[in-house]
Design a protein around this motif. Sequence first.
Motif, PDB file in Angstrom:
ATOM      1  N   VAL A  66      19.656  28.500  35.579  1.00 41.74           N
ATOM      2  CA  VAL A  66      19.344  28.932  36.941  1.00 41.74           C
ATOM      3  C   VAL A  66      19.855  30.363  37.103  1.00 41.74           C
ATOM      4  O   VAL A  66      21.039  30.636  36.874  1.00 41.74           O
ATOM      5  CB  VAL A  66      20.003  28.013  37.989  1.00 41.74           C
ATOM      6  N   PHE A  67      18.978  31.274  37.479  1.00 39.16           N
ATOM      7  CA  PHE A  67      19.368  32.664  37.653  1.00 39.16           C
ATOM      8  C   PHE A  67      20.065  32.841  39.003  1.00 39.16           C
ATOM      9  O   PHE A  67      19.557  32.392  40.046  1.00 39.16           O
ATOM     10  CB  PHE A  67      18.149  33.578  37.565  1.00 39.16           C
ATOM     11  N   VAL A  68      21.227  33.479  38.956  1.00 38.11           N
ATOM     12  CA  VAL A  68      22.018  33.720  40.164  1.00 38.11           C
ATOM     13  C   VAL A  68      22.463  35.180  40.179  1.00 38.11           C
ATOM     14  O   VAL A  68      22.560  35.829  39.133  1.00 38.11           O
ATOM     15  CB  VAL A  68      23.257  32.800  40.238  1.00 38.11           C
ATOM     16  N   THR A  69      22.704  35.671  41.377  1.00 36.75           N
ATOM     17  CA  THR A  69      23.270  37.006  41.555  1.00 36.75           C
ATOM     18  C   THR A  69      24.687  36.850  42.084  1.00 36.75           C
ATOM     19  O   THR A  69      24.890  36.328  43.186  1.00 36.75           O
ATOM     20  CB  THR A  69      22.429  37.837  42.530  1.00 36.75           C
ATOM     21  N   VAL A  70      25.650  37.275  41.289  1.00 38.79           N
ATOM     22  CA  VAL A  70      27.064  37.169  41.651  1.00 38.79           C
ATOM     23  C   VAL A  70      27.527  38.518  42.190  1.00 38.79           C
ATOM     24  O   VAL A  70      27.351  39.545  41.530  1.00 38.79           O
ATOM     25  CB  VAL A  70      27.915  36.740  40.441  1.00 38.79           C
ATOM     26  N   VAL A  71      28.093  38.495  43.389  1.00 37.21           N
ATOM     27  CA  VAL A  71      28.593  39.718  44.015  1.00 37.21           C
ATOM     28  C   VAL A  71      30.111  39.701  43.921  1.00 37.21           C
ATOM     29  O   VAL A  71      30.779  38.830  44.490  1.00 37.21           O
ATOM     30  CB  VAL A  71      28.144  39.824  45.480  1.00 37.21           C
ATOM     31  N   ALA A  72      30.668  40.675  43.170  1.00 38.00           N
ATOM     32  CA  ALA A  72      32.115  40.786  42.989  1.00 38.00           C
ATOM     33  C   ALA A  72      32.622  42.023  43.722  1.00 38.00           C
ATOM     34  O   ALA A  72      32.006  43.095  43.659  1.00 38.00           O
ATOM     35  CB  ALA A  72      32.469  40.871  41.507  1.00 38.00           C
ATOM     36  N   SER A  73      33.720  41.854  44.418  1.00 42.28           N
ATOM     37  CA  SER A  73      34.338  42.964  45.141  1.00 42.28           C
ATOM     38  C   SER A  73      35.655  43.304  44.458  1.00 42.28           C
ATOM     39  O   SER A  73      36.570  42.478  44.417  1.00 42.28           O
ATOM     40  CB  SER A  73      34.581  42.583  46.607  1.00 42.28           C
ATOM     41  N   VAL A  74      35.745  44.523  43.912  1.00 47.07           N
ATOM     42  CA  VAL A  74      36.926  44.963  43.164  1.00 47.07           C
ATOM     43  C   VAL A  74      37.661  46.009  43.991  1.00 47.07           C
ATOM     44  O   VAL A  74      37.085  47.022  44.397  1.00 47.07           O
ATOM     45  CB  VAL A  74      36.527  45.542  41.792  1.00 47.07           C
ATOM     46  N   GLN A  75      38.950  45.762  44.235  1.00 49.84           N
ATOM     47  CA  GLN A  75      39.791  46.702  44.960  1.00 49.84           C
ATOM     48  C   GLN A  75      40.773  47.333  43.965  1.00 49.84           C
ATOM     49  O   GLN A  75      41.523  46.617  43.298  1.00 49.84           O
ATOM     50  CB  GLN A  75      40.539  45.988  46.083  1.00 49.84           C
ATOM     51  N   TYR A  76      40.773  48.651  43.872  1.00 52.34           N
ATOM     52  CA  TYR A  76      41.598  49.346  42.886  1.00 52.34           C
ATOM     53  C   TYR A  76      42.130  50.643  43.493  1.00 52.34           C
ATOM     54  O   TYR A  76      41.628  51.122  44.518  1.00 52.34           O
ATOM     55  CB  TYR A  76      40.783  49.646  41.622  1.00 52.34           C
ATOM     56  N   ARG A  77      43.140  51.195  42.825  1.00 52.18           N
ATOM     57  CA  ARG A  77      43.705  52.472  43.265  1.00 52.18           C
ATOM     58  C   ARG A  77      44.343  53.181  42.081  1.00 52.18           C
ATOM     59  O   ARG A  77      44.729  52.552  41.079  1.00 52.18           O
ATOM     60  CB  ARG A  77      44.743  52.256  44.358  1.00 52.18           C
ATOM     61  N   ALA A  78      44.469  54.491  42.208  1.00 53.58           N
ATOM     62  CA  ALA A  78      45.117  55.293  41.166  1.00 53.58           C
ATOM     63  C   ALA A  78      46.624  55.238  41.332  1.00 53.58           C
ATOM     64  O   ALA A  78      47.152  55.189  42.447  1.00 53.58           O
ATOM     65  CB  ALA A  78      44.614  56.731  41.239  1.00 53.58           C
ATOM     66  N   LEU A  79      47.346  55.225  40.202  1.00 53.57           N
ATOM     67  CA  LEU A  79      48.804  55.209  40.213  1.00 53.57           C
ATOM     68  C   LEU A  79      49.329  56.641  40.225  1.00 53.57           C
ATOM     69  O   LEU A  79      48.868  57.496  39.452  1.00 53.57           O
ATOM     70  CB  LEU A  79      49.332  54.457  39.001  1.00 53.57           C
ATOM     71  N   SER A  80      50.298  56.895  41.095  1.00 55.69           N
ATOM     72  CA  SER A  80      50.812  58.273  41.230  1.00 55.69           C
ATOM     73  C   SER A  80      51.520  58.739  39.963  1.00 55.69           C
ATOM     74  O   SER A  80      51.453  59.923  39.600  1.00 55.69           O
ATOM     75  CB  SER A  80      51.761  58.358  42.423  1.00 55.69           C
ATOM     76  N   ASP A  81      52.200  57.812  39.253  1.00 55.10           N
ATOM     77  CA  ASP A  81      52.910  58.216  38.044  1.00 55.10           C
ATOM     78  C   ASP A  81      51.971  58.393  36.858  1.00 55.10           C
ATOM     79  O   ASP A  81      52.386  58.904  35.815  1.00 55.10           O
ATOM     80  CB  ASP A  81      54.012  57.203  37.706  1.00 55.10           C
ATOM     81  N   LYS A  82      50.720  57.945  37.002  1.00 54.50           N
ATOM     82  CA  LYS A  82      49.725  58.141  35.949  1.00 54.50           C
ATOM     83  C   LYS A  82      48.520  58.894  36.485  1.00 54.50           C
ATOM     84  O   LYS A  82      47.385  58.665  36.079  1.00 54.50           O
ATOM     85  CB  LYS A  82      49.276  56.795  35.376  1.00 54.50           C
TER      86      LYS A  82
END
Length: 286
Positions: A66-82
């Motif tokens: 069965v074909f499905v569309t999966v919607v993923a929400s990714v929350q990310y941020r840059a690290l100040s020390d890197k």
Amino acid sequence: MGQCFGCIQVGQSTVAVKEHFGKFDKVLEPGCHCMPWCCGYKLAGRLSLRVNQLDVRCETKTKDNVFVTVVASVQYRALSDKASDAFYKLSNTKQQVQAYVFDVIRASVPKLPLDDVFLQKNDIARGVEEELEKAMSGYGFEIVQTLIVDIEPDQHVKRSMNEINAAARMRVAASEKAEAEKILQIKRAEGEAESKYLSGLGIARQRQAIVDGLRDSVLAFSENVPGTSSKDVMDMVLLTQYFDTMKEIGASSKSNAVFLPHGPGAVKDIASQIREGLLQAESVEA
């Protein structure tokens, strides 16, 4: 304008990358910094430390095809020390994150049937988050959270699932309705049985009262009128009731009841009366 005089301002939740003759020098924290451009220093760019969100739509198929569309929400941020790694190592962060999400979802969803995809969406999100954390930490990014916010099957599949659910609910409703009708019929039958039982008790008591009254009448009449038998008294009582009934029938204009004698002896008596009446009519005509 400030950079023309050798000063720059870095905003809150932001870092700036400083270069010296095109080579990375250091990361500038929020605040005011001296930037003598005449000595070969320049501002290479700015990097936000705020949490960014990327919604990724990935089309794949389940174990039951069965074909499905999966919607993923990714929350990310840059690290100040890197910050230097986050600024220099990736040219397009969103495409990199999207590629890892596609890889994990298309590797995990085909192992599950459609129903299990809905049930185990948290496990899928955890797998995506772990894979992204391992990959993006080397580039100076932190994965704050990964969510599977939607699972969209094909429209025909969704319609079929709704019809199956509706049919199951209708089956349960029909069963409950039949059970309710069964209980109603049982209660109605119990009510009719109780009603007939009480009606029978009333008729029995009524007849007993009639018998007691007739017995008392016969005894009283026999004591007061010497020489009469019980049969004579009963004949007189029945005759009196007969005339009372005929009187009531005659008094009603809408009465359609007719009392006729019945039984073999009574039929014979009616036939003899009719025959005598015909003979008398013929004799008169002669």
